[in-house]
Design an enzyme around this catalytic site. Structure first.
Site, PDB file in Angstrom:
ATOM      1  N   ASP A 206      35.786  33.875  45.459  1.00  0.00           N
ATOM      2  CA  ASP A 206      34.408  33.975  44.988  1.00  0.00           C
ATOM      3  C   ASP A 206      33.460  34.116  46.187  1.00  0.00           C
ATOM      4  OD1 ASP A 206      32.614  33.707  42.612  1.00  0.00           O
ATOM      5  OD2 ASP A 206      31.861  31.986  43.762  1.00  0.00           O
ATOM      6  N   GLU A 236      35.846  38.902  46.137  1.00  0.00           N
ATOM      7  CA  GLU A 236      34.760  39.397  45.287  1.00  0.00           C
ATOM      8  C   GLU A 236      33.704  40.030  46.185  1.00  0.00           C
ATOM      9  OE1 GLU A 236      31.308  37.896  42.168  1.00  0.00           O
ATOM     10  OE2 GLU A 236      31.940  36.630  43.830  1.00  0.00           O
ATOM     11  N   ASP A 319      31.065  38.295  34.718  1.00  0.00           N
ATOM     12  CA  ASP A 319      29.783  38.513  35.413  1.00  0.00           C
ATOM     13  C   ASP A 319      29.035  39.734  34.902  1.00  0.00           C
ATOM     14  OD1 ASP A 319      29.550  36.362  37.154  1.00  0.00           O
ATOM     15  OD2 ASP A 319      30.767  37.310  38.721  1.00  0.00           O
TER      16      ASP A 319
END
Lengths: 455, 455
Positions: A206, A236, A319
């Site tokens: 992340d 990410e 997301d």
């Protein structure tokens, strides 16, 4: 070298609170089950539906049948948030999810089915409920954890609007770790190692760009690969990822730019751009075939082919709005988008429920409880995904073959995948009208060879 | 029946942050060692000195040599407080103390030396950093942990002066558990069971009277005794404990009333009553011998003899000023007080450092770093304790014998302990003047038997 298995992988992304509430021994501390929100009620920002890893185990066969052979989990460690990006304890699987016992069983069951499991690692920041941060909250400068964070001022105002300590997006809920502190750094790296004891196959990282320290990620890679040389490390990174893809940090990144190109081309004028713009996808552009091709080719040239074929190709996730909603419920376009995703280089990734055509707008609406009432499934979409996954799994060229441009005009795109002696031609018609065209094959096949329609 | 071993026990109470910083593998998350307060600096309310269980292991031989054969630890579970009464995680030994690994090793090493280990259990409330409470902090009514607590109003004002939820003494740092909630209750009882896997010998229960539910403690006892029938369950009850000592809840309680009687008699006019009054001891009274005897006898009659001989007899602790300071540094009186403690029915309990005559006033001053510089030890006091402990351990009558009144006047008390054929006469002269007296022995010994001076 990136892991070979990823080139053969088709990922299914699971948001654990929303996939399925399965039966299993309760973990500790146990939630009050009657306090969960109704499964089918619209999701709320703070509510819990009680999905758990036992539920995923119950549905591994379902997932496998849809064509997936790898699972990517949104965070599963103890957290006070339903999305669990606010980590409380990196060494405990959230008790609501079944705890460490459930993860062990899950990985075991997945591996028995030749499925891989990667976890979401949030190493830049923790939740404000994390022990080390709570320790500083209570003891301020007297806490031996004070150097774990970047404190500007005491007392900490963790419940004010703007944090007086470094925090992700200045959000007091998410204190940023001081990764330069040796104890803190050692802790994070030990987390990265620890879960390989449970047999995990890699980490999705992340916001790794927030840890502006390449040496951290190099050490991370060394430690992870020492645990499992075939572990997948995928960052990410929403845009250019060159910095992290030189072979010494990540294996690959979440390839949203590829997803945006597909959505822009297949979605064309149908695309709900306002909806997309509220999310990480940003404002999507409608793309003609040539623009789409140019973007794809640029992505395939930017990184080593070894990386390209191990990218986590993704259109939608927790997301973003769901693809069904982004394409305003036009199922055929959703099918086409997935068909493209499965024929391009890199590992296709599907967000849970997108395979049955679930609708979902902006967060938290994109995190609805998975629909298990089969009467509400969009069967044609499921069939497309199953068929494309089967095709991909049966043809190495679709997994490892180079991308070769053939044709691009208006809504019509044709490309080939080539690998050794074998080639596949993919034609994409993003218009509602039929399309007949002769594609020049540029010597893709040996003279005299017969092409076969695979669909 | 109370555990036999407790009748033979001499307890040493350890406040883990302050006993000794030993060498051992760091636990996770690791504190920054350079952030600890200087060992010899005056303790502060929020500071940490870095004592740990590795340090206790290093000093087990020291403890044993002083005559102790049982350890009672103030809380050791993860906590944001240096005293660790604010529990963050009941299943983790605090990382600063060495984590679960250190406890396992400690119990092993203690048992090898025939020493017992009991832990401090805080079941009425947790610290506000506890996962379940933090969950409710973040998610309010949407948290499936909301019923674990008694919430009066959202949002929770955990950092205000008075809690808007049930909390110990209305202190927002200490949310009270809702022990009527089945999940919460099951959690607490599972904690009580869990640590027997580590070989512990019992629980000292913090403020158990606050859980106003005898059935909770009955279930607690059943579960604990099922793990280890010889487990000791001792409640922190400062006054009359009849309610809990009927055989179905606790084995015994912390016998502060006995400690107060000794202090009142031996301390006499020297006693620093103002200092005592600030603590749980309350305002101590100077007692003549007869008043002291009356109180003792009342205590010995109030409960079954089986309980009396298994009481945790205690004068001072982390909750009181140190005996050296209460008796204004008059070492002979300190020695006398301990001598009495060791000759009365019930298990003598000594707070770490009291055996070397450490000074210490009101909290946190009573929690200074243990002095390891032998030049600063009060040897005469240590010798008294060693001698009395040896005497007690060598004479079953001192451990199991009944208390029998012989004489009490002014500063002079004489009593006997009798067990089967054997008797011991104890004479206590709490005045600075010599005392010669003929004590009527009331047929304590068979005619013709010769008494022996044991000191």
């Amino acid at each position: 070298m990136t892991p070979e298995w990823v080139k053969d992988a088709v990922f299914y992304q699971i948001f654990p609170d929303r996939f399925r509430m399965g039966a299993g021994p309760p973990a500790s501390p146990a939630p009050v089950y009657s306090s969960f929100e109704a499964w089918d009620a619209p999701p709320t920002l703070r509510g819990f539906k009680g999905g758990n890893l036992w539920g995923v185990i119950e549905k591994l066969d379902y997932i496998k049948e849809q064509g997936f052979n790898a699972l990517y989990f949104c965070p599963i460690f103890s957290s006070t948030a339903n999305h669990r990006y606010h980590t409380s304890d990196y060494f405990q699987v959230d008790p609501m999810l079944g705890g460490n016992t459930a993860l062990r069983k899950l990985v075991e069951e997945a591996h028995q089915r030749d499925m891989r499991v990667i976890l979401d690692g949030v190493f830049n920041h923790c939740g404000r409920a994390h022990f080390a941060f709570q320790h500083v909250m209570e003891n301020e400068a007297a806490s031996p954890y004070r150097d774990w964070f970047h404190i500007y001022k005491f007392p900490l105002n963790a419940y004010a609007k703007h944090a007086n300590y470094a925090a992700w997006w200045n959000n007091p809920e998410l204190p940023k770790f001081n990764t330069a502190n040796p104890e803190c750094r050692a802790y994070l790296l030990s987390v990265a190692e620890y879960w390989f004891q449970y047999g995990i196959d890699g980490w999705r990282l992340d916001v790794p760009n927030e840890i502006d320290d390449d040496e951290f990620w190099r050490e991370f890679r060394r430690r992870v690969k020492a645990q499992n040389p075939e572990a997948y490390i995928v960052g990410e990174i929403w845009d250019d990822a060159t910095r992290w893809l030189k072979g010494d940090q990540f294996d690959a990144v979440m390839n949203y730019p590829l997803g945006r190109a597909i959505l822009g081309f297949v979605g064309a004028e149908v695309l709900d751009k306002d909806l997309a713009a509220k999310s990480g996808l940003g404002r999507l552009e409608s793309l003609g075939a040539m623009a789409c091709h140019n973007r794809l080719e640029e992505l395939f040239r930017r990184y080593d082919w070894d990386i390209v074929s191990a990218q986590m190709n993704i259109m939608t996730s927790h997301d973003t709005p769901r693809i069904y909603s982004l394409l305003r419920g036009q199922l055929e376009r959703v099918q086409l988008a997935f068909a493209m995703l499965f024929t391009l280089p890199g590992a296709p990734t599907v967000y849970y429920g997108d395979e049955i055509g679930m609708a979902g707008g902006h967060d938290p609406d994109n995190r609805r409880g998975m629909i298990w009432d089969e009467a509400r499934w969009h069967r044609s979409l499921m069939q497309t995904i199953q068929q494309m996954a089967a095709l991909r799994l049966s043809l190495p060229v679709l997994r490892r073959g180079r991308y070769q441009y053939l044709y691009a005009q208006d809504s019509h795109l044709a490309f080939a995948r080539t690998h050794g002696q074998s080639s596949v031609v993919v034609t994409v018609n993003a218009s509602p009208e039929p399309w007949r065209i002769s594609v020049p094959l540029h010597g893709l096949w040996p003279r005299g060879e017969q092409a076969v329609d695979l669909l």
